[in-house]
Enzyme design. Structure first.
Site, short mmCIF file in Angstrom:
data_model
loop_
_atom_site.label_atom_id
_atom_site.label_comp_id
_atom_site.label_asym_id
_atom_site.label_seq_id
_atom_site.Cartn_x
_atom_site.Cartn_y
_atom_site.Cartn_z
N ASP A 51 22.02 25.02 45.47
CA ASP A 51 21.86 24.40 44.16
C ASP A 51 20.46 24.64 43.57
O ASP A 51 19.50 24.89 44.29
CB ASP A 51 22.06 22.88 44.27
CG ASP A 51 23.52 22.49 44.42
OD1 ASP A 51 24.36 23.38 44.71
OD2 ASP A 51 23.82 21.29 44.28
N HIS A 102 25.83 24.18 37.24
CA HIS A 102 25.11 22.97 37.70
C HIS A 102 24.38 22.31 36.53
O HIS A 102 23.36 21.65 36.73
CB HIS A 102 24.14 23.37 38.81
CG HIS A 102 23.63 22.23 39.64
ND1 HIS A 102 24.40 21.16 40.05
CD2 HIS A 102 22.39 21.98 40.14
CE1 HIS A 102 23.66 20.32 40.76
NE2 HIS A 102 22.44 20.78 40.83
N HIS A 106 19.94 19.77 34.40
CA HIS A 106 19.98 18.89 35.58
C HIS A 106 19.85 17.41 35.24
O HIS A 106 19.15 16.66 35.94
CB HIS A 106 18.91 19.31 36.58
CG HIS A 106 19.28 19.02 38.02
ND1 HIS A 106 18.98 17.83 38.64
CD2 HIS A 106 19.94 19.75 38.94
CE1 HIS A 106 19.41 17.86 39.89
NE2 HIS A 106 20.02 19.00 40.10
N HIS A 196 19.57 24.11 48.96
CA HIS A 196 18.91 24.35 47.68
C HIS A 196 18.07 25.63 47.74
O HIS A 196 17.31 25.82 48.68
CB HIS A 196 18.01 23.16 47.31
CG HIS A 196 18.77 21.90 47.03
ND1 HIS A 196 19.25 21.10 48.03
CD2 HIS A 196 19.16 21.33 45.86
CE1 HIS A 196 19.90 20.07 47.49
NE2 HIS A 196 19.86 20.19 46.18
ZN LIG Z 1 20.83 19.90 41.72
#
Ligand SMILES: [Zn+2]
Length: 228
Positions: A51, A102, A106, A196
């Site tokens: 991510d 995503h 954010h 991540h």
């Molecule tokens: Zn995220």
């Protein structure tokens, strides 16, 4: 709706199992996903997900490790990062990975209007499509935060909401050994592993990745992508 994983390195029967992995959960705090279906289908696979990229500092390093082991993964990218580093998004897709949505910046989508949720998703779709030629089929809401509005907007936009089932909290930089053990101690067939490649210093994640992959391979796992 079903989700079509890319199955270049996986066994058959996964397709029917993925639906249970990709869920729009009722509770914003819930992140657990059932792992049994993939096992029941005879597939011992896991899904690595990354991510918050793309990140010029870490995405190339993640790609190098994945390529070294011949493993494909799913990248949930932030639209504004795609816009800032478009060639990285192209590179991720060209190497056979799945690039998914995503959101643009954010946010906690629960705090946005439906129109703002739409904007976050659509703008990111456009950025990713421009670099990969494919429109994302999945949305991972930041923080795993979903509510009725997020679910209904995602559905209206044709998106599956994808969360995760194994979270080593690599973003908190607990140490390479902790990231590794938190994954390896909790993984099971069908696990969706949250890691991540952006959003901060991900050197520990990069450092943990070879041992995670090699150990899972030694345990007989294959690796598949989501939402392909
Ligand atoms: Zn995220």
């Amino acid at each position: 709706m079903s989700v079509r994983p890319r199955r270049r390195r996986t066994v058959g029967g996964i397709r029917t199992a993925i639906g249970a992995l990709v869920v729009a959960l009722a509770a914003a705090s819930a992140v657990a996903l059932p792992a049994a279906p993939a096992e029941a289908a005879g597939a011992k696979v896991v899904y690595l997900t990354f991510d918050d990229g793309p990140s010029p500092a870490y995405t190339p390093k993640v790609l190098t490790v994945l390529a070294r082991y011949g493993v494909r993964a799913t990248f949930f990218q932030i639209g504004q990062n795609v816009a800032a580093h478009p060639s990285l998004t192209s590179q991720v897709a060209e190497q056979g990975h799945s690039v998914q949505n995503h959101t643009w910046s954010h946010p906690d989508l629960r705090k946005l209007s439906g129109a703002a949720v739409d904007s976050q998703v659509r703008s990111t779709d456009r950025a990713i499509r421009a670099r990969t030629g494919r429109t994302p089929t999945c949305l991972r809401p930041p923080y795993g935060a979903v509510n009725g509005t997020v679910r209904s907007r995602a559905a209206a936009l044709g998106k599956q909401v994808v969360l995760w089932s194994v979270d080593p909290a690599d973003w908190s930089r607990p140490g390479t050994a902790a990231i590794r053990s938190r994954v390896l101690d909790n993984v099971r067939p069908g696990s969706v592993i949250l890691l991540h490649d952006g959003g901060g210093d991900r050197s520990q994640t990069v450092a943990a990745l070879p041992a995670i992959i090699s150990t899972l391979k030694a345990r007989g796992y294959g690796f598949a992508t989501l939402c392909g």
